[in-house]
Write a protein that holds these residues in place. Structure first.
Motif, PDB file in Angstrom:
ATOM      1  N   GLY A 109    -126.801  77.904  88.425  1.00 24.82           N
ATOM      2  CA  GLY A 109    -126.786  76.988  87.056  1.00 24.82           C
ATOM      3  C   GLY A 109    -128.120  75.949  86.968  1.00 24.82           C
ATOM      4  O   GLY A 109    -128.696  75.921  85.887  1.00 24.82           O
ATOM      5  N   TYR A 110    -128.495  75.538  88.194  1.00 28.99           N
ATOM      6  CA  TYR A 110    -129.908  74.834  88.193  1.00 28.99           C
ATOM      7  C   TYR A 110    -131.033  75.542  87.954  1.00 28.99           C
ATOM      8  O   TYR A 110    -131.870  75.503  87.054  1.00 28.99           O
ATOM      9  N   VAL A 111    -131.008  76.914  88.457  1.00 25.69           N
ATOM     10  CA  VAL A 111    -132.249  77.836  88.073  1.00 25.69           C
ATOM     11  C   VAL A 111    -132.135  78.130  86.608  1.00 25.69           C
ATOM     12  O   VAL A 111    -133.142  78.301  86.056  1.00 25.69           O
ATOM     13  N   ALA A 112    -130.974  78.431  86.007  1.00 24.51           N
ATOM     14  CA  ALA A 112    -130.821  78.713  84.688  1.00 24.51           C
ATOM     15  C   ALA A 112    -131.499  77.765  83.730  1.00 24.51           C
ATOM     16  O   ALA A 112    -132.000  77.908  82.757  1.00 24.51           O
ATOM     17  N   HIS A 113    -130.673  76.498  84.160  1.00 26.66           N
ATOM     18  CA  HIS A 113    -131.195  75.557  83.217  1.00 26.66           C
ATOM     19  C   HIS A 113    -132.884  75.275  83.168  1.00 26.66           C
ATOM     20  O   HIS A 113    -133.470  75.012  82.236  1.00 26.66           O
ATOM     21  N   ASP A 114    -133.394  75.157  84.482  1.00 25.37           N
ATOM     22  CA  ASP A 114    -134.767  74.891  84.442  1.00 25.37           C
ATOM     23  C   ASP A 114    -135.683  76.138  83.998  1.00 25.37           C
ATOM     24  O   ASP A 114    -136.434  75.964  83.117  1.00 25.37           O
ATOM     25  N   ALA A 115    -135.060  77.339  84.193  1.00 27.72           N
ATOM     26  CA  ALA A 115    -135.853  78.497  83.600  1.00 27.72           C
ATOM     27  C   ALA A 115    -135.805  78.557  82.256  1.00 27.72           C
ATOM     28  O   ALA A 115    -136.936  78.968  81.506  1.00 27.72           O
ATOM     29  N   PHE A 116    -134.606  78.440  81.543  1.00 29.29           N
ATOM     30  CA  PHE A 116    -134.764  78.504  80.190  1.00 29.29           C
ATOM     31  C   PHE A 116    -134.804  77.322  79.372  1.00 29.29           C
ATOM     32  O   PHE A 116    -135.109  77.236  78.110  1.00 29.29           O
ATOM     33  N   THR A 117    -135.157  76.159  79.820  1.00 28.58           N
ATOM     34  CA  THR A 117    -135.458  74.916  79.222  1.00 28.58           C
ATOM     35  C   THR A 117    -136.993  74.455  79.381  1.00 28.58           C
ATOM     36  O   THR A 117    -137.436  73.835  78.666  1.00 28.58           O
ATOM     37  N   LYS A 118    -137.405  74.890  80.642  1.00 28.27           N
ATOM     38  CA  LYS A 118    -138.827  74.274  81.060  1.00 28.27           C
ATOM     39  C   LYS A 118    -139.632  75.391  81.379  1.00 28.27           C
ATOM     40  O   LYS A 118    -140.883  75.108  81.623  1.00 28.27           O
ATOM     41  N   ASN A 119    -139.253  76.560  81.807  1.00 28.89           N
ATOM     42  CA  ASN A 119    -140.073  77.405  82.399  1.00 28.89           C
ATOM     43  C   ASN A 119    -140.986  78.511  81.243  1.00 28.89           C
ATOM     44  O   ASN A 119    -140.136  79.157  80.632  1.00 28.89           O
ATOM     45  N   GLY A 173    -131.839  81.603  96.884  1.00 24.19           N
ATOM     46  CA  GLY A 173    -132.632  82.037  95.522  1.00 24.19           C
ATOM     47  C   GLY A 173    -133.191  80.836  94.878  1.00 24.19           C
ATOM     48  O   GLY A 173    -134.200  80.815  94.284  1.00 24.19           O
ATOM     49  N   ALA A 174    -132.325  79.722  94.827  1.00 23.55           N
ATOM     50  CA  ALA A 174    -132.781  78.423  94.310  1.00 23.55           C
ATOM     51  C   ALA A 174    -134.139  77.753  94.844  1.00 23.55           C
ATOM     52  O   ALA A 174    -135.143  77.466  94.101  1.00 23.55           O
ATOM     53  N   ALA A 175    -134.055  77.991  96.358  1.00 23.50           N
ATOM     54  CA  ALA A 175    -135.241  77.352  96.816  1.00 23.50           C
ATOM     55  C   ALA A 175    -136.535  78.343  96.737  1.00 23.50           C
ATOM     56  O   ALA A 175    -137.539  77.896  96.442  1.00 23.50           O
ATOM     57  N   LEU A 176    -136.460  79.729  96.659  1.00 24.37           N
ATOM     58  CA  LEU A 176    -137.357  80.702  96.505  1.00 24.37           C
ATOM     59  C   LEU A 176    -137.969  80.251  95.083  1.00 24.37           C
ATOM     60  O   LEU A 176    -139.165  80.416  94.822  1.00 24.37           O
ATOM     61  N   TYR A 177    -137.103  80.016  94.113  1.00 32.83           N
ATOM     62  CA  TYR A 177    -137.267  79.881  92.574  1.00 32.83           C
ATOM     63  C   TYR A 177    -138.531  78.366  92.420  1.00 32.83           C
ATOM     64  O   TYR A 177    -139.434  78.501  91.885  1.00 32.83           O
ATOM     65  N   VAL A 178    -137.974  77.449  93.275  1.00 35.27           N
ATOM     66  CA  VAL A 178    -138.718  76.310  93.465  1.00 35.27           C
ATOM     67  C   VAL A 178    -139.999  76.469  93.895  1.00 35.27           C
ATOM     68  O   VAL A 178    -141.313  75.953  93.406  1.00 35.27           O
ATOM     69  N   LEU A 179    -140.098  77.068  94.947  1.00 36.25           N
ATOM     70  CA  LEU A 179    -141.465  77.341  95.882  1.00 36.25           C
ATOM     71  C   LEU A 179    -142.488  78.189  95.073  1.00 36.25           C
ATOM     72  O   LEU A 179    -143.680  77.775  95.189  1.00 36.25           O
ATOM     73  N   SER A 180    -141.796  79.098  94.449  1.00 34.44           N
ATOM     74  CA  SER A 180    -142.807  79.949  93.781  1.00 34.44           C
ATOM     75  C   SER A 180    -142.986  80.278  92.153  1.00 34.44           C
ATOM     76  O   SER A 180    -143.824  80.676  91.716  1.00 34.44           O
ATOM     77  N   TRP A 201    -119.816  78.755 100.331  1.00 36.91           N
ATOM     78  CA  TRP A 201    -121.256  79.404  99.985  1.00 36.91           C
ATOM     79  C   TRP A 201    -121.138  79.889  98.314  1.00 36.91           C
ATOM     80  O   TRP A 201    -122.312  79.386  97.704  1.00 36.91           O
ATOM     81  N   PHE A 202    -120.146  80.386  98.070  1.00 38.48           N
ATOM     82  CA  PHE A 202    -120.145  80.857  96.568  1.00 38.48           C
ATOM     83  C   PHE A 202    -120.194  79.704  95.738  1.00 38.48           C
ATOM     84  O   PHE A 202    -120.564  80.004  94.313  1.00 38.48           O
ATOM     85  N   ALA A 203    -119.663  78.608  95.796  1.00 40.64           N
ATOM     86  CA  ALA A 203    -119.618  77.455  95.354  1.00 40.64           C
ATOM     87  C   ALA A 203    -121.114  77.018  94.945  1.00 40.64           C
ATOM     88  O   ALA A 203    -121.563  76.509  93.982  1.00 40.64           O
ATOM     89  N   LEU A 204    -121.779  77.005  96.149  1.00 39.99           N
ATOM     90  CA  LEU A 204    -123.014  76.685  96.203  1.00 39.99           C
ATOM     91  C   LEU A 204    -124.000  77.726  95.444  1.00 39.99           C
ATOM     92  O   LEU A 204    -125.006  77.181  94.586  1.00 39.99           O
ATOM     93  N   ALA A 205    -123.567  78.800  95.324  1.00 42.91           N
ATOM     94  CA  ALA A 205    -124.112  79.828  94.872  1.00 42.91           C
ATOM     95  C   ALA A 205    -124.357  79.575  93.130  1.00 42.91           C
ATOM     96  O   ALA A 205    -124.993  79.760  92.279  1.00 42.91           O
ATOM     97  N   LEU A 206    -123.121  79.293  92.513  1.00 41.25           N
ATOM     98  CA  LEU A 206    -123.008  78.994  91.308  1.00 41.25           C
ATOM     99  C   LEU A 206    -123.708  77.697  90.771  1.00 41.25           C
ATOM    100  O   LEU A 206    -124.427  77.700  89.765  1.00 41.25           O
ATOM    101  N   LEU A 207    -123.539  76.557  91.812  1.00 38.73           N
ATOM    102  CA  LEU A 207    -124.536  75.352  91.314  1.00 38.73           C
ATOM    103  C   LEU A 207    -125.980  75.996  91.399  1.00 38.73           C
ATOM    104  O   LEU A 207    -126.675  75.307  90.430  1.00 38.73           O
ATOM    105  N   SER A 208    -126.272  76.471  92.455  1.00 36.18           N
ATOM    106  CA  SER A 208    -127.833  77.050  92.621  1.00 36.18           C
ATOM    107  C   SER A 208    -128.414  77.745  91.349  1.00 36.18           C
ATOM    108  O   SER A 208    -129.072  77.610  90.717  1.00 36.18           O
TER     109      SER A 208
END
Length: 277
Positions: A22-32, A53-60, A13-20
């Motif tokens: 990382g995805y949110v940080a990359h998208d937020a700081f480069t595209k959002n 958290g990643a799913a909520l970010y994508v949806l909202s 779960w925590f490995a998925l949290a780190l990956l999630s």
């Protein structure tokens, strides 16, 4: 389920949290084009609750097409979710720091809960709300504290009401969940943050709908520091946009009472099903 299997699932779960995160940080700081404080809020919350958290970010919040972010985040449910993320990012970070200190000091559960509330509320109000949003609130830090304390307090009561119930009950029943060096401690914290987010959302809907708290905005609409810009507004929509709901003192008091009762209910559940002493 054996202990080793449960631990393996927690680590996964925590490995998925780190990956999630990382995805949110990359998208937020480069595209959002969202405000920087909100980008950090999304990253922190995703670290705490992982793929949810990643799913909520994508949806909202994730901009679906360039230049459409303002329209995409306009619905009240998205504005309120952004407000809740901002609140939980600050409160949960303070609560996490307090929980680590309490674990290292071996504090009793009741003292741990009090410390978590105090530090969580203080960090959420003084840093994530007043400090990071002071430009939007006129540039004065003292004014920012005064204007955000009510909304932050209501949100914190709901966040802590849920988190204290989860933390105390799980830590009382699961061996190792009180030890900061044990993966169960962090799994419990992750579950508690998710509960805090869910139960803080309704009061944030009310706060945003009644203009007592900000929702989500972009640098295109608010400027780099969050200071409102005066773009022209179509006449057909100006009246509705300028209209603000009036909240009476009695309504503010009633909502405060409800959140205090929710915090008390969380504490009572902790005492009944867990160990506070």
């Amino acid at each position: 389920m054996s202990g080793s299997t449960a631990e393996a699932l927690m680590y996964a779960w925590f490995a998925l949290a780190l990956l999630s995160a990382g995805y949110v940080a990359h998208d937020a700081f480069t595209k959002n084009p969202e405000l920087t404080v909100m980008k950090w809020g999304w990253v922190l919350v995703t670290l705490y609750i992982g793929p949810v958290g990643a799913a909520l970010y994508v949806l909202s919040c994730k901009e679906s097409r360039p230049g459409t972010h303002e329209r995409f985040v306009a619905p009240l449910w998205k504005q309120a979710l952004g407000s809740t993320i901002h609140c939980v990012a600050g409160d949960a970070t303070g609560i996490m720091v307090a929980a680590v200190v309490a674990s290292l000091l071996g504090l009793a559960p009741w003292a741990d809960a009090l410390l978590e509330y105090a530090v969580g509320f203080g960090f959420g109000l003084l840093v994530f709300q007043a400090l990071f949003m002071r430009d939007m609130l006129g540039g004065s830090y003292a004014r920012a504290v005064r204007s955000t304390v009510y909304a932050e307090w209501l949100s914190m009561n709901c966040v802590m009401g849920a988190m204290v119930a989860v933390n105390v009950i799980v830590r009382s029943q699961v061996p190792g969940a009180r030890d900061v060096a044990d993966v169960r401690f962090w799994a419990t914290f992750s579950l508690a943050v998710l509960a805090g987010l869910l139960f803080a959302y309704p009061v944030n809907v009310w706060l945003v709908a009644n203009h007592l708290k900000h929702g989500m905005g972009t640098v295109r609409a608010l400027g780099e520091g969050g200071e409102p810009l005066p773009p022209p507004m179509p006449a057909a929509h100006s009246g509705a946009a300028m209209a603000e709901a009036e909240v009476t003192a009695e309504q503010r008091t009633a909502m405060a009472v409800l959140t205090v009762l929710f915090l008390a209910a969380g504490t009572l559940l902790s005492a009944i099903f867990g160990t506070l002493t």
